[in-house]
Design an enzyme around this catalytic site. Structure first.
Site, PDB file in Angstrom:
ATOM      1  N   HIS A  85      99.644  68.252  -6.598  1.00 17.51           N
ATOM      2  CA  HIS A  85      98.668  67.664  -7.533  1.00 17.51           C
ATOM      3  C   HIS A  85      97.432  68.535  -7.679  1.00 17.51           C
ATOM      4  O   HIS A  85      97.019  69.234  -6.750  1.00 17.51           O
ATOM      5  CB  HIS A  85      98.305  66.227  -7.134  1.00 17.51           C
ATOM      6  CG  HIS A  85      97.606  66.067  -5.811  1.00 17.51           C
ATOM      7  ND1 HIS A  85      96.238  66.105  -5.676  1.00 17.51           N
ATOM      8  CD2 HIS A  85      98.084  65.819  -4.569  1.00 17.51           C
ATOM      9  CE1 HIS A  85      95.904  65.893  -4.412  1.00 17.51           C
ATOM     10  NE2 HIS A  85      97.014  65.729  -3.718  1.00 17.51           N
ATOM     11  N   ASP A  87      94.276  67.368  -8.788  1.00 13.76           N
ATOM     12  CA  ASP A  87      92.975  66.745  -8.572  1.00 13.76           C
ATOM     13  C   ASP A  87      92.561  66.778  -7.106  1.00 13.76           C
ATOM     14  O   ASP A  87      93.394  66.935  -6.212  1.00 13.76           O
ATOM     15  CB  ASP A  87      92.973  65.304  -9.085  1.00 13.76           C
ATOM     16  CG  ASP A  87      93.902  64.376  -8.305  1.00 13.76           C
ATOM     17  OD1 ASP A  87      95.028  64.815  -7.984  1.00 13.76           O
ATOM     18  OD2 ASP A  87      93.507  63.229  -8.030  1.00 13.76           O
ATOM     19  N   ASP A 148      93.684  70.112  -0.187  1.00 15.06           N
ATOM     20  CA  ASP A 148      94.431  68.942  -0.646  1.00 15.06           C
ATOM     21  C   ASP A 148      94.154  68.781  -2.140  1.00 15.06           C
ATOM     22  O   ASP A 148      93.160  68.188  -2.523  1.00 15.06           O
ATOM     23  CB  ASP A 148      93.977  67.705   0.135  1.00 15.06           C
ATOM     24  CG  ASP A 148      94.671  66.425  -0.286  1.00 15.06           C
ATOM     25  OD1 ASP A 148      95.675  66.501  -1.008  1.00 15.06           O
ATOM     26  OD2 ASP A 148      94.183  65.350   0.098  1.00 15.06           O
ATOM     27  N   GLU A 182      96.469  62.168  -8.566  1.00 16.50           N
ATOM     28  CA  GLU A 182      97.174  61.668  -7.383  1.00 16.50           C
ATOM     29  C   GLU A 182      96.226  60.961  -6.433  1.00 16.50           C
ATOM     30  O   GLU A 182      96.582  59.950  -5.813  1.00 16.50           O
ATOM     31  CB  GLU A 182      97.876  62.834  -6.668  1.00 16.50           C
ATOM     32  CG  GLU A 182      98.821  62.421  -5.540  1.00 16.50           C
ATOM     33  CD  GLU A 182      98.170  62.357  -4.158  1.00 16.50           C
ATOM     34  OE1 GLU A 182      98.856  61.975  -3.198  1.00 16.50           O
ATOM     35  OE2 GLU A 182      96.957  62.677  -4.037  1.00 16.50           O
ATOM     36  N   GLU A 183      95.010  61.465  -6.309  1.00 22.80           N
ATOM     37  CA  GLU A 183      94.063  60.917  -5.347  1.00 22.80           C
ATOM     38  C   GLU A 183      93.618  59.495  -5.692  1.00 22.80           C
ATOM     39  O   GLU A 183      93.093  58.787  -4.837  1.00 22.80           O
ATOM     40  CB  GLU A 183      92.826  61.825  -5.235  1.00 22.80           C
ATOM     41  CG  GLU A 183      93.114  63.203  -4.655  1.00 22.80           C
ATOM     42  CD  GLU A 183      93.441  63.168  -3.173  1.00 22.80           C
ATOM     43  OE1 GLU A 183      93.475  62.074  -2.598  1.00 22.80           O
ATOM     44  OE2 GLU A 183      93.663  64.243  -2.593  1.00 22.80           O
ATOM     45  N   ASP A 205     102.441  68.794   0.094  1.00 22.56           N
ATOM     46  CA  ASP A 205     101.134  68.146   0.226  1.00 22.56           C
ATOM     47  C   ASP A 205     100.923  67.644   1.645  1.00 22.56           C
ATOM     48  O   ASP A 205     100.238  66.643   1.861  1.00 22.56           O
ATOM     49  CB  ASP A 205     101.049  66.983  -0.784  1.00 22.56           C
ATOM     50  CG  ASP A 205      99.641  66.414  -0.923  1.00 22.56           C
ATOM     51  OD1 ASP A 205      98.688  67.074  -0.474  1.00 22.56           O
ATOM     52  OD2 ASP A 205      99.497  65.304  -1.471  1.00 22.56           O
ATOM     53  N   HIS A 388      89.500  65.639   2.324  1.00 26.90           N
ATOM     54  CA  HIS A 388      88.569  64.655   1.765  1.00 26.90           C
ATOM     55  C   HIS A 388      87.167  64.758   2.358  1.00 26.90           C
ATOM     56  O   HIS A 388      86.361  63.834   2.200  1.00 26.90           O
ATOM     57  CB  HIS A 388      89.084  63.212   1.924  1.00 26.90           C
ATOM     58  CG  HIS A 388      90.324  62.912   1.161  1.00 26.90           C
ATOM     59  ND1 HIS A 388      90.728  61.628   0.860  1.00 26.90           N
ATOM     60  CD2 HIS A 388      91.267  63.716   0.621  1.00 26.90           C
ATOM     61  CE1 HIS A 388      91.851  61.649   0.186  1.00 26.90           C
ATOM     62  NE2 HIS A 388      92.206  62.927   0.026  1.00 26.90           N
TER      63      HIS A 388
END
EC number: 3.4.11.4
Length: 417
Positions: A85, A87, A148, A182-183, A205, A388
């Protein structure tokens, strides 16, 4: 592997470029993709795919990138998809990321220069002990890094470049899918699986070197909406029932030593309040509910309902509504029906000289939903750590092993067909 001895990996170069492009998704946005800026990276990826000879690479209106690595074999090989992904999480700023490469890491704590309070401590990141002599990439202290999942993007792109430049290697048709959002749990909302045309997939991922994940949380979103009673605060006695105070009491009654992210690990699930807003008259609390068992997930919903009703008993003129929305389910329920998917990935990891680690993930991936949409899709490592947040890091050497693993998976599917 011998075939990579003379290969100049491009994953790091690509990664350092991708992370500087702000692609944060926005859970409050109703659009698809939730932020147009995600397409900026999508367009770059399409251009790079074209440059390596993949002519059908395209970015669609919803922010998905589709591309094909053509088959090099006469065998009838299942079409395999590799997915990552674009994002990054909205939990921490992804604007103006300044990546740093710390060469020849020797086990020290890593102080991030733009904020000396941000220290990646070796004692708090046990996987760093396996990175002695390797090159570590971090952000500079004021943003997340974006490994990520831009590490996964870079690794798939590097693997694609390798396969396109080595047409003598035998593999079936390979599809590439890069997703937005995705997040925020909407990564496959608009994916066109018929257009994708793959039979099996792998998301890239995951975290630790050599890991493959065939099990995720099952996940629901919950929202409690409280309708209180507003009145002038000077004359509120016996009348006012503040929706904000009701909401605060509901949150305060959530279990603290269990069923919360900060008190659980392994296969334990949780009830997690992620947002609260409102006024005296109306307030909302948003939760994410997680568990590996669908049955236990339902129990979490019941606990939330019992807590809300217990609080509401003290506010007879107020009311509440509990809404539950399914987000994704544990992909193991699907993957157990397709054992070759995980078996071949574990063999591919071994061929890269790594010990495979089959494990569960306390989270979800696009593969969770794709598996239930008809594309069985376990998750393989990308090497990302501490995602994150500002302490996110990744090893360049781990990225290279992920590239090898992707290539190996493609070749193994051809060998076994």
């Amino acid at each position: 592997m011998d075939r990579f001895k003379s290969y100049s990996f491009t994953a790091l170069e690509r990664f350092l470029k991708y992370v500087t492009i702000d692609t944060q998704s926005d859970p409050a946005s109703p659009s698809q993709p939730s932020t147009e800026k995600q397409k900026n990276l999508g367009r770059l990826l399409v251009d790079e795919l074209h440059e390596m000879g993949i002519r059908d690479a395209e970015l669609d209106e919803y922010g998905y990138v589709y591309a094909t690595i053509p088959s090099t074999t006469d065998k009838d090989v299942p079409v395999i998809c590799f997915c990552s992904h674009m994002d990054t999480s909205s939990d921490c700023s992804g604007y103006n990321v300044s990546p740093l490469v710390h060469h020849n890491y020797q086990g020290q704590d890593i102080v991030l220069p733009l904020d000396s309070r941000q220290v990646i401590k070796a004692a708090e990141h046990p996987d760093l002990q396996y990175q002695i002599g390797n090159d570590i990439v971090t952000a500079s202290g004021d943003t997340l890094l974006g490994a990520d999942n831009k590490a996964g993007l870079a690794e798939i792109m590097d693997a694609a470049a390798f396969l396109m430049s080595n047409p003598d290697l035998k593999h079936g048709k390979i599809r590439i899918l890069f997703t937005p959002d995705e997040e925020i749990g909407r990564g496959v909302d608009k994916v066109d699986l018929q257009k994708l045309g793959a039979q099996y997939g792998y998301t890239v991922d995951g975290e630790t070197l050599g890991s493959i994940e065939n099990e995720t949380f099952s996940a629901d979103f919950a929202r409690i909406t409280i309708q209180g009673v507003s009145s002038h605060p000077g004359f509120a006695k016996g009348h006012m029932e503040s929706a904000l105070k009701i909401a605060a009491q509901i949150v305060a009654l959530l279990p603290k030593d269990r069923l919360s992210p900060e008190s659980t690990s392994g296969k334990e699930g949780f009830i997690h309040p992620v947002a609260m807003q409102g006024s005296v008259e109306t307030a909302t609390i948003d939760f994410i509910l997680r568990d590996f068992s669908d049955h236990e997930l339902k129990n979490h919903e019941q606990i939330l309902k019992v807590i809300a009703e217990e609080v509401m008993e003290h506010y007879p003129s107020s009311s509440y509504q509990l809404e539950i929305k399914e987000q994704y389910r544990n992909m193991k329920n699907v993957l157990d029906e397709h054992p070759d998917l995980v078996e071949y990935a574990m063999l591919a990891i071994q061929k890269a000289g790594i010990e495979p680690k089959l494990q569960s993930i306390r989270g979800g991936t696009d593969g969770s939903r794709l598996s239930f949409m008809g594309l069985p899709c376990p998750n393989i490592f990308a090497g990302e750590h501490a995602f994150h947040g500002k302490h996110e890091w990744i090893s360049v050497q781990d990225m290279h092993k992920a590239v090898e693993t992707i290539v190996n998976i493609a070749l193994i599917w051809e060998e076994k067909s």
